[in-house]
Design a protein around this motif. Structure first.
Motif, mmCIF file in Angstrom:
data_model
loop_
_atom_site.group_PDB
_atom_site.id
_atom_site.type_symbol
_atom_site.label_atom_id
_atom_site.label_comp_id
_atom_site.label_asym_id
_atom_site.label_seq_id
_atom_site.Cartn_x
_atom_site.Cartn_y
_atom_site.Cartn_z
ATOM 1 N N VAL A 97 7.482 -39.662 -22.494
ATOM 2 C CA VAL A 97 7.838 -39.340 -23.895
ATOM 3 C C VAL A 97 6.616 -39.433 -24.717
ATOM 4 O O VAL A 97 5.430 -39.917 -24.334
ATOM 5 N N GLU A 98 6.360 -38.823 -25.752
ATOM 6 C CA GLU A 98 5.372 -38.946 -26.759
ATOM 7 C C GLU A 98 5.023 -40.481 -26.976
ATOM 8 O O GLU A 98 5.605 -41.411 -27.160
ATOM 9 N N ARG A 99 3.597 -40.711 -26.848
ATOM 10 C CA ARG A 99 2.991 -41.978 -26.914
ATOM 11 C C ARG A 99 1.544 -42.099 -27.136
ATOM 12 O O ARG A 99 0.954 -40.875 -26.884
ATOM 13 N N TYR A 108 -3.000 -38.950 -28.306
ATOM 14 C CA TYR A 108 -1.885 -39.325 -27.630
ATOM 15 C C TYR A 108 -1.156 -37.992 -26.960
ATOM 16 O O TYR A 108 -1.998 -37.090 -26.720
ATOM 17 N N THR A 109 -0.094 -38.164 -26.415
ATOM 18 C CA THR A 109 0.458 -37.105 -25.337
ATOM 19 C C THR A 109 1.754 -36.786 -26.476
ATOM 20 O O THR A 109 2.736 -37.748 -26.831
ATOM 21 N N ASP A 110 2.148 -35.474 -26.405
ATOM 22 C CA ASP A 110 3.224 -35.241 -27.138
ATOM 23 C C ASP A 110 4.232 -34.505 -26.087
ATOM 24 O O ASP A 110 5.249 -33.962 -26.505
ATOM 25 N N GLU A 111 4.340 -34.956 -24.732
ATOM 26 C CA GLU A 111 4.990 -34.330 -23.812
ATOM 27 C C GLU A 111 6.187 -35.009 -23.664
ATOM 28 O O GLU A 111 6.292 -36.310 -23.910
ATOM 29 N N TYR A 112 7.224 -34.313 -23.064
ATOM 30 C CA TYR A 112 8.475 -35.047 -22.960
ATOM 31 C C TYR A 112 8.876 -34.363 -21.472
ATOM 32 O O TYR A 112 9.088 -33.263 -21.382
ATOM 33 N N TYR A 131 14.422 -39.183 -27.322
ATOM 34 C CA TYR A 131 13.686 -39.219 -28.456
ATOM 35 C C TYR A 131 13.875 -40.477 -29.101
ATOM 36 O O TYR A 131 12.937 -40.861 -29.975
ATOM 37 N N GLY A 176 6.451 -30.130 -25.058
ATOM 38 C CA GLY A 176 5.156 -30.583 -25.327
ATOM 39 C C GLY A 176 3.922 -29.864 -24.670
ATOM 40 O O GLY A 176 4.284 -28.847 -23.983
#
Length: 362
Positions: free
Chosen positions: A260-262, A329-333, A229, A292
């Protein structure tokens, strides 16, 4: 020196403004670090009707509740450079560990606790990477049931060069946690056992005292941690950055990357938002899905893992292009391991895999 050529229909910039009705494939060498070409297909290269052989894309669903993982680790993929494992600890260990075969990287999928090491204590929480150098004596204390994705490496885990990005790129160096010297917390046991792994076998050494006896240390070999994170992704609104731009650790013949989220690429510039089709021609690819909305994948939940051997295409599932069209945006990790030499699934992997995963592109 590279000698770029072009023929037929192609784009001015890779991954940008792909012509209607065509599908871009990245044909790259040395993972995503080497020479590369893009091809523009009239059909997605994953639109197969059958795959017969060992190179089928593979998937392990989330198995942390599996009885074989309760207070134990199972190796799932391995080659001469590294071994990948999954494990769940519901309680603190009552023995110490020392790995004489591998440097170790633990990724905390869930849970909390402390790695007590000969260098001091490292508290951990969800999302932490913990780097344990080969030969380090340690014990794992659990405060909340912990689920781990583990990578063992024949070579050291090093940080990638930041190059022209500068020393503050990826994450600030102050985000790294290193332990302060401290003795082991358990001082009233009748005996203390250290399990030493060498050549895959365990030797147990028994002491009448806690083996974490160091009151101080100095040097450049020590355990440390960084949180997924705290990683600041490299990104561009006008270009889809390849996975190599998300490298977190470099080892001999493999890398570990963090997604990561971006913010996603800008729709007005017609940039590809989902991963491009590719066939990993020099590397095997493993993805561990942490948390995510994995919009480029169908039916993949947190805690699942996919394995794509070199030589067979993969990329977004059919619904991904539409799903990502208006996403900002993507919230995946996720954690990716790319290996230079082929990984071999273990018997446990093969007994528990989703054998129909390769059909998910059809």
């Amino acid at each position: 020196m590279e000698s770029f050529k072009a023929s037929g229909v192609y784009t001015k910039q890779a991954h940008v403004d792909i012509p209607e009705g065509l599908y871009e494939e990245e044909h790259g060498r040395n993972g995503f670090f080497g020479r590369v070409s893009q091809l523009y297909h009239t059909q997605p290269p994953v639109n197969w009707t059958d795959i017969s052989g060992d190179l089928k894309p593979k998937n392990l669903p989330s198995l942390f509740s599996h009885p074989d993982l309760k207070d134990d680790f199972q190796t799932i993929l391995a080659n001469t450079d590294c071994e990948l494992s999954l494990g769940t600890l519901t309680k603190s260990l009552d023995f110490f560990l020392r790995n004489a075969d591998f440097d170790e990287l633990y990724f905390v999928h869930e849970g909390s606790g402390t790695f007590e090491t000969i260098y001091g204590h490292i508290p951990f929480v969800k999302g932490d990477y913990i780097v344990i150098p080969r030969g380090t004596t340690y014990i794992i204390k659990i405060t909340e049931e912990a689920k781990f994705f583990q990578v063992e490496s024949r070579s050291e885990f090093e940080e990638p060069s930041r190059g022209l990005l500068g020393p503050n790129a990826l994450y600030d160096q102050t985000a790294k946690f290193t332990p302060e010297a401290a003795l082991g917390s358990d001082q009233d046991w009748s005996e203390y056992k250290v399990r030493v792994k060498r050549l895959g076998e365990i030797t147990t050494i028994t002491y009448p005292f806690n083996p974490l006896t160091a009151k101080g240390w100095k040097g450049s070999v020590y355990p440390w941690k960084i949180s997924i994170y705290d990683i600041c992704p490299i990104m561009s609104h006008r270009y889809h950055v390849p996975p190599s731009g998300h490298t977190t650790f470099v080892a001999k013949n493999f890398v570990v990357c963090s997604f990561v989220e971006r913010p996603l690429e800008d729709k007005k510039h017609k940039v590809l938002k989902v991963p491009f089709y590719h066939s990993n021609i020099d590397f095997d690819e493993v993805l561990f899905y942490h948390q995510g909305d994995f919009f480029s994948r169908d039916n993949i939940d947190a805690g699942a893992l996919t394995f794509h051997p070199q030589g067979v295409h993969h990329g977004p599932h059919p619904k991904a292009f539409k799903a990502g069209e208006d996403k900002l945006y993507t919230d995946e990790y996720a954690v990716m391991v790319d290996t230079r030499y082929p990984l071999k699934p273990t018997k446990w992997f093969e007994e528990n895999e989703n054998k129909d995963y390769w059909k998910s592109w059809m």
